[in-house]
Design a protein around this motif. Structure first.
Motif: not given
Lengths: 147, 147
Positions: B20-22, B34-38, B92-93, B95, B130
């Motif tokens: 989930d890298w954007q 931005q990358t999601m942590l989950a 967390s998510d 950057e 972060c």
């Protein structure tokens, strides 16, 4: 032993599931893992630099985790710094190999400090092999943090 | 511009989809992702060292790809070596930020060599942020290979 750690890594680091990273052999002193190319490709159809690094990091982390579990030390294991050299493209499924050298000064120091419940760094080298050729070398400075 | 490259990276480096890298913003001189942590957690519930590296590598690669596409150079872009320092846990998510410094000697040399269709290395620094704190720094030596 490898099934236990395979399960642990896949459950706690879900990226390794997606990457199809698997332990082939594991002892507290050495590890051999395998990673499939398909989920890890880049624009050239070879392995993405980030995947190579992540597979090697998971391999090194698992070795150190297994080593300190087997010695029943209490510490938190984290990566402090790492350097990777890409020597040639990874064009197929690939393997990561790492070992802890017995009788080394670094290992003696680590054991001595953990026995005193004191934090200590430890360097691990992971070789990334594809079709019997060394394709990359990752050197990680792990830290065992005692509280 | 960012949608084109978002699509390119997600299609050619499928790991970035799982992670989930954007891309948040992109120009030929700077990038913010931005990358999601989950999907990227480790055993501590923070970001896996391998995921942090892969997100930052994808960010640096995308910047350099965008830069050389915009200048219409013909070269193959690969990573030769990289060093990452982990300063604090990513909780967390997160950057990734990178930029190309205009007017630098490294950039002048790169342009000069690419204009002669000669291979050249180029260093890129990617900051991993972060919750407004610098959590890691990746330094990549890319190589533009001309044939």
């Amino acid at each position: 032993m490898q099934n236990t750690y395979q399960e642990l890594v896949r459950e706690t680091i879900p990226l390794t599931q997606y990457m199809d990273w698997q332990i082939k052999t594991l002892s507290p002193m050495q590890i051999h893992s395998q990673t499939m190319l398909a989920p890890n490709i880049n624009i050239h159809g070879t392995a993405f630099a980030g995947s190579i690094y992540a597979a090697a990091m998971a391999t090194g982390w698992t070795l150190m985790k297994c080593w300190y579990d087997s010695n029943q030390y209490q510490a938190e294991l984290v990566a402090a710094e790492a350097n990777i050299k890409y020597l040639r493209p990874v064009t197929s499924d690939f393997e990561c190999l790492a070992q802890i050298t017995p009788e080394s000064d670094a290992l003696r120091k680590l054991i001595s400090r953990l026995e005193q419940n004191r934090s200590c760094g430890f360097p691990v080298k992971i070789e990334i092999i594809c079709q019997n050729q060394l394709c990359a070398i990752l050197e990680v400075s792990f830290v065992f943090k005692c509280s």
